[in-house]
Write a protein that holds these residues in place. Structure first.
Motif, PDB file in Angstrom:
ATOM      1  N   VAL A   1       0.866  -1.177   0.000  1.00  0.00           N
ATOM      2  CA  VAL A   1       0.000   0.000   0.000  1.00  0.00           C
ATOM      3  C   VAL A   1       0.900   1.224   0.000  1.00  0.00           C
ATOM      4  CG1 VAL A   1      -1.755   1.298   1.253  1.00  0.00           C
ATOM      5  CG2 VAL A   1      -1.849  -1.214   1.211  1.00  0.00           C
ATOM      6  N   VAL A   2       0.755   2.069  -0.997  1.00  0.00           N
ATOM      7  CA  VAL A   2       1.621   3.239  -1.145  1.00  0.00           C
ATOM      8  C   VAL A   2       0.853   4.483  -0.703  1.00  0.00           C
ATOM      9  CG1 VAL A   2       3.054   4.592  -2.710  1.00  0.00           C
ATOM     10  CG2 VAL A   2       2.776   2.122  -3.075  1.00  0.00           C
ATOM     11  N   GLY A   3       1.211   4.997   0.466  1.00  0.00           N
ATOM     12  CA  GLY A   3       0.512   6.140   1.045  1.00  0.00           C
ATOM     13  C   GLY A   3      -0.211   5.717   2.305  1.00  0.00           C
TER      14      GLY A   3
ATOM     15  N   VAL B   1       2.988  -1.025   4.203  1.00  0.00           N
ATOM     16  CA  VAL B   1       2.573   0.335   3.859  1.00  0.00           C
ATOM     17  C   VAL B   1       3.816   1.200   3.702  1.00  0.00           C
ATOM     18  CG1 VAL B   1       1.279   2.362   4.605  1.00  0.00           C
ATOM     19  CG2 VAL B   1       0.416   0.064   5.129  1.00  0.00           C
ATOM     20  N   TYR B   2       3.929   1.872   2.552  1.00  0.00           N
ATOM     21  CA  TYR B   2       5.050   2.767   2.269  1.00  0.00           C
ATOM     22  C   TYR B   2       4.581   4.219   2.371  1.00  0.00           C
ATOM     23  CZ  TYR B   2       7.494  -1.347   0.477  1.00  0.00           C
ATOM     24  OH  TYR B   2       8.097  -2.579   0.359  1.00  0.00           O
ATOM     25  N   GLU B   3       5.300   5.004   3.150  1.00  0.00           N
ATOM     26  CA  GLU B   3       4.964   6.413   3.362  1.00  0.00           C
ATOM     27  C   GLU B   3       6.195   7.263   3.093  1.00  0.00           C
ATOM     28  OE1 GLU B   3       3.908   9.978   3.885  1.00  0.00           O
ATOM     29  OE2 GLU B   3       2.300   8.479   4.119  1.00  0.00           O
ATOM     30  N   ARG B   4       6.032   8.299   2.270  1.00  0.00           N
ATOM     31  CA  ARG B   4       7.193   9.118   1.913  1.00  0.00           C
ATOM     32  C   ARG B   4       7.628  10.060   3.033  1.00  0.00           C
ATOM     33  NH1 ARG B   4       5.072  13.436  -2.658  1.00  0.00           N
ATOM     34  NH2 ARG B   4       3.598  14.594  -1.374  1.00  0.00           N
ATOM     35  N   ALA B   5       6.734  10.391   3.948  1.00  0.00           N
ATOM     36  CA  ALA B   5       7.094  11.263   5.073  1.00  0.00           C
ATOM     37  C   ALA B   5       7.762  10.444   6.168  1.00  0.00           C
ATOM     38  CB  ALA B   5       5.854  11.971   5.600  1.00  0.00           C
ATOM     39  N   GLU B   6       8.124  11.134   7.245  1.00  0.00           N
ATOM     40  CA  GLU B   6       8.847  10.486   8.332  1.00  0.00           C
ATOM     41  C   GLU B   6       7.919   9.844   9.353  1.00  0.00           C
ATOM     42  OE1 GLU B   6       8.030  14.649   9.802  1.00  0.00           O
ATOM     43  OE2 GLU B   6       8.385  13.635   7.897  1.00  0.00           O
ATOM     44  N   VAL B   7       6.608  10.080   9.205  1.00  0.00           N
ATOM     45  CA  VAL B   7       5.623   9.509  10.124  1.00  0.00           C
ATOM     46  C   VAL B   7       4.451   8.945   9.326  1.00  0.00           C
ATOM     47  CG1 VAL B   7       6.169  10.919  12.153  1.00  0.00           C
ATOM     48  CG2 VAL B   7       4.612  11.812  10.401  1.00  0.00           C
ATOM     49  N   ILE B   8       3.720   8.033   9.958  1.00  0.00           N
ATOM     50  CA  ILE B   8       2.571   7.401   9.311  1.00  0.00           C
ATOM     51  C   ILE B   8       1.309   8.205   9.596  1.00  0.00           C
ATOM     52  CG2 ILE B   8       1.130   5.316   9.281  1.00  0.00           C
ATOM     53  CD1 ILE B   8       3.834   4.928   7.964  1.00  0.00           C
TER      54      ILE B   8
ATOM     55  N   VAL C   1       7.905   6.219  -2.990  1.00  0.00           N
ATOM     56  CA  VAL C   1       7.815   5.285  -4.109  1.00  0.00           C
ATOM     57  C   VAL C   1       7.769   6.071  -5.417  1.00  0.00           C
ATOM     58  CG1 VAL C   1       6.412   3.495  -5.208  1.00  0.00           C
ATOM     59  CG2 VAL C   1       6.688   3.526  -2.713  1.00  0.00           C
ATOM     60  N   GLY C   2       8.625   5.662  -6.327  1.00  0.00           N
ATOM     61  CA  GLY C   2       8.795   6.382  -7.580  1.00  0.00           C
ATOM     62  C   GLY C   2      10.013   7.271  -7.564  1.00  0.00           C
TER      63      GLY C   2
END
Length: 484
Positions: free
Chosen positions: A148-150, A171-178, A216-217
């Motif tokens: 899950v991206v985001g 789950v992949y999150e680009r920020a430092e927190v979920i 991601v990306g």
């Protein structure tokens, strides 16, 4: 329905709020404790309307009359079960949803609707206090792996549901927190972050893996995820903000709202900024462009930072106080609304078009604008606007915030790498199960729907989970929201 005459006996009464003078001194939530008896009394207002239009008003299809009745009867734990049957995170929607269910409440035809949102919050908060919400990992695993991206509301809902089906979820999150915008975009005075973190902790104990600082990306190729996982769900949101390319846009002090809000949220969580880089309203004359929820979030934040003054300008005309004839119940009422932030101060003005910014030494000092007159729709069906001759004006300001909404998701990273198709508005195109043109790649939330509400994001995430499980297993028992 526990009390047939409840709606005739009791008036609408929400939980008390801290005074405006006190709440602007901090970033905590503004609501004070709501006694159980008050919640039960409000639940008694839910009437036997035969056809509960609130179900249709809620994108999740929440079983609202059921848990209103259970609260009235004091059967809180059963109310939680009814609430969780359609909503993974009622403590989120109970705080930040604009409550389309209440607009569709039958009482709203000619009086105040049931306090559905507050009752929802009361159920969830009591459940956490009583320890009724605990990790519930699946009894068995399927061996299938899903990315899950985001990690916003759509991603969290999708991840929770897919994990419940027995698949392994990362789950992949680009920020430092979920938490996505729940964590970084929405101010703490509307949603304190421990409310989000305890759900993240619960999901982690149920077997969901969270990876932060994973764009991601960019630093993780989307095509690598395709090789590693059996399915991918894209829930990265609608992140390209609507800008305003007018003269002076480049001046220091003119910022996008989300840059401003996320910085304050990070500071509340302990992040440190230099005086030069931190965007603050302290002692400044602030102008917010945009009259929606994001604009109100900026308004409340500016109050707490100590702004000297705040003006909020909206391009559109001021909405009416009551429904127009062409906006009947149970449609969403297009009427004048005031948030808690507006109670705290500020000046709102409508039918204003910003023409330029000006200043000295690279810093904004003035906003130049003109007033508009709105006429009947043009050939395309859109209302026509005309600048009023001689209405030009300027206002002194040291901080301008663009709360103008979002256009579509970023296109040149993972969407391009995966080769997913976009719809006419630039969002990711999907079928009803939220699968894209690429087999095994799904999209949900604002990335598919466009900028919308948290309740729609949760419904979209649940719908995508339904589609993922069906794709992987050939059939699914995961429920699908009726509205999506």
């Amino acid at each position: 329905m526990g009390k047939p005459t409840g709606f005739t006996e009791f008036n609408r009464q929400g939980p008390p709020r801290e005074s405006t003078e006190e709440r602007v001194k901090h970033y905590r939530e503004i609501y004070l404790p709501w006694a159980d008896e008050q919640s039960r009394t409000q639940g008694a207002r839910c009437m036997n309307c035969a056809i509960p239009f609130c179900h249709n008003g809620c994108p999740l299809g929440n079983l609202i009359p059921d848990w209103n009745d259970l609260v009235y009867r004091g059967r809180w734990r059963e109310a939680l079960a009814a609430l969780h049957s359609t909503n993974n995170f009622p403590e989120f929607t109970g705080r930040i949803c604009p409550a389309p269910c209440e607009a569709a409440c039958t009482l709203a035809i000619n009086t105040d609707p049931v306090t559905i949102e507050y009752i929802e919050k009361a159920i969830a908060d009591r459940a956490w206090e009583e320890g009724w919400i605990t990790p519930n990992p699946p009894a068995q695993r399927t061996g299938k792996r899903v990315a899950v991206v985001g990690s916003g509301p759509a991603g969290m809902a999708a991840a929770a549901q897919i994990n419940h089906a027995g698949h392994l979820v990362t789950v992949y999150e680009r920020a430092e927190v979920i938490g996505g915008l729940l964590r970084l975009g929405i101010p703490d005075f509307k949603l304190e972050k421990h409310v989000v973190q305890r759900r993240v902790d619960q999901m982690a104990e149920e077997g969901v893996t969270f990876v932060t600082n994973a764009h991601v990306g960019v630093n993780i190729l989307a095509t690598d995820l395709q090789k590693e996982f059996d399915a991918i769900v894209l829930t990265g949101g609608s992140t390209v903000a609507r800008d305003l390319p007018v003269p002076g846009r480049e001046l220091d002090g003119v910022h996008l709202a989300m840059d401003y809000l996320t910085m304050q949220n990070r500071a509340n969580a302990g992040a440190e900024y230099s005086e030069d880089e931190f965007i603050t309203a302290k002692g400044k004359r602030v102008v917010i462009l945009g009259g929606g929820d994001t604009g109100a979030d900026c308004l409340g934040t500016a109050h707490r930072q100590g702004a000297a003054s705040v003006h909020q300008f909206e391009l559109l005309p001021q909405p009416p106080d009551d429904r127009a004839p062409n906006n009947p119940w149970p449609q969403w009422p297009l009427i004048m609304r005031s948030s808690a932030a507006h109670e705290e101060g500020g000046i709102r003005d409508y039918s204003i078009q910003t023409k330029a910014f000006s200043g000295n030494n690279g810093k904004v000092e003035r906003l130049h604008a003109v007033r508009l007159e709105w006429g009947p729709p043009d050939a395309s069906g859109r209302p026509s606007m005309t600048e009023i001759a001689g209405s030009e004006f300027e206002i002194e300001t040291e901080l301008v915030l663009f709360a103008l909404g979002f256009l579509y998701p970023e296109r040149d990273t993972m969407l391009t790498q995966l080769g997913v198709e976009l719809d006419g508005r630039g969002n990711v195109a999907t079928n009803r199960d939220r699968m894209t043109n690429v087999p095994g790649v799904f999209a949900a939330g604002d990335m598919h729907r466009g900028q919308s509400l948290v309740v729609w994001a949760l419904a979209e995430g649940r719908q995508a989970a339904h589609g993922v499980d069906k794709y992987l297993m050939g059939a699914t028992e995961l429920p699908a929201p009726l509205a999506v």
